[in-house]
Design an enzyme around this catalytic site. Sequence first.
Site, PDB file in Angstrom:
ATOM      1  N   ASP A 196       0.894  -1.147   0.000  1.00  0.00           N
ATOM      2  CA  ASP A 196       0.000   0.000   0.000  1.00  0.00           C
ATOM      3  C   ASP A 196       0.935   1.199   0.000  1.00  0.00           C
ATOM      4  OD1 ASP A 196      -1.509   2.251   0.712  1.00  0.00           O
ATOM      5  OD2 ASP A 196      -3.065   0.959   1.516  1.00  0.00           O
ATOM      6  N   HIS A 197       1.031   1.861  -1.149  1.00  0.00           N
ATOM      7  CA  HIS A 197       2.116   2.849  -1.261  1.00  0.00           C
ATOM      8  C   HIS A 197       1.935   4.026  -0.291  1.00  0.00           C
ATOM      9  CE1 HIS A 197      -0.720   4.580  -4.178  1.00  0.00           C
ATOM     10  NE2 HIS A 197      -0.193   5.737  -3.849  1.00  0.00           N
TER      11      HIS A 197
ATOM     12  N   HIS B 178      -6.189   2.428   1.429  1.00  0.00           N
ATOM     13  CA  HIS B 178      -5.375   3.586   1.818  1.00  0.00           C
ATOM     14  C   HIS B 178      -5.914   4.311   3.058  1.00  0.00           C
ATOM     15  CE1 HIS B 178      -3.473   2.817  -1.930  1.00  0.00           C
ATOM     16  NE2 HIS B 178      -4.382   3.391  -2.678  1.00  0.00           N
TER      17      HIS B 178
END
Length: 484
Positions: free
Chosen positions: A177-178, A240
């Site tokens: 999950d950047h 996110h």
Amino acid sequence: MVSRVIPVDDFDLVIFGGTGDLARRKILPGLFRRFCSGQMPKDARIIGAARSDMDDAGFRQMVRDAIAEFGGKNATECDELDAFLAALHYVTIDARGEGGWSELAGKMRSGVVRAFYFSVGPGLFGDLAQRLKTHNLADDDSRIVVEKPFGRDLASAKALNKDLATYFDESQIYRIDHYLGKETVQNLMAVRFGNVLFEPLWNSQYVDHIQITVAETVGVGGRGGYYDKSGAMRDMVQNHLMQLLCLIAMEPPSKFDPDAVRDEKLKVIRALDPVDSHHIVRGQYAADGDKNSYRDDVENPKSFVESFIAMKVHLSNWRWAGTPFYLRTGKCMKARSSEITVVFKDAPHSIFGADEGRHRNVLSIQLQPNEGMTLDVTIKEPGPGGMRLVDVPLDMTFADALGPEAEDVPDAYERLIMDVIRGNQTLFMRGDEVEAAWAWTDPLIEGWQARNDVPKPYEQGSNGPEDALMLMHRDGRRWREIKG
Ligand code: NAD
């Protein structure tokens, strides 16, 4: 300040989907930046593996072009491009067939870390995992990196976890999950757990509410087909926003270690209450002059899928009982901005009189477009005229104190890839976390589908539908302004 780039161990990184959009925009330019910084060993190999028929020279040219387009200032300032390109190789491969696998094996070395980035659709994760094992490319120390979306509901996420677990141990699986790779997200943990100042106040006794906003200015673009099967809840909230909520709300882990951190995040997800339907506002962007509406973009005139969602969420635990979390995310909004805001309660008694109005400490953590933190504190307005109060932001980005390196921090993807090579899973989602997030999300989606809830239209370039503003106004609160 002296730069503290610590080179990682020598590695071979295979990027399945190495010719795709994500590889060209993020992964490969990111690796080039790590190469220029001296963090990537000079002997390390990066092997693109995808369906396109291409050789090493063709792949190197593709990456040269990608770096020119997406590499930022490194593309012009770093003179090591040719050395980096020499580390690149390519194999034409079919994830669903046997072609290309022995050639891939021939390009890999033994005695170095092996990592396999699945930058392909989730439908191929199981095939890739299986073939890596049957072709003896992965051993017990190899790592696989998987991209979002990790499932579209609890059942599909469980199936994916099961597929991967057939071939790899959980300690080898890195679910990206950047958002977790952003400097400020880690800074948030440093601020919370490295100072005594905040933690005593970090609870419902002192925090009035918390807001998390992830606003985009773009519409669904060319991803309409995918997006209309997903929507803002699946595409943004389940992953996110949920991850940001976890980091804000979790208890202090006993140490900064992957499982200690992820155990605490899991407890947060499990403490989330079901959300009342009156506390969810969904929206779709409307047409604007010659700009398409959401329904035009996804070519589905009857779509009930949301491009915007706002919700009020509660956590049932001692720390947060009674403190609402307001989440919102959407496309075609006023500005591109990701921000977490912690709004503290009023001082218990104002010695300056009612005329001075409400002054509150607000901690604001910006993740996009610029990363930084500010803390609003109340001070006396300078000059004569009596005791008038004003809120001023204390800038906590420390860019001045830390020097130029503080501004030249790695992008989220490059940081996370280096963590994969180091074998550090702290900033990656564990399988049980993802499943718990879907277990909370699924009934909400099923609820609005059963109610035939129609998303509210909202103006492009706005803050979302009027009802989303009302969600907070009803509680005597208001959203932070969305500023780019
Ligand atoms: P893309 O369609 O641009 O590229 C897909 C890649 O997969 C290509 O290299 C293609 O050759 C390869 N491929 C497809 N089928 C294959 C097969 N059978 N065997 C071998 N290779 C095959 O996709 P993308 O935008 O790069 O996205 C890749 C993954 O990353 C997807 O899961 C996507 O959801 C995720 N993701 C993408 C972005 C983004 O910004 N593009 C952001 C977050 C997550």
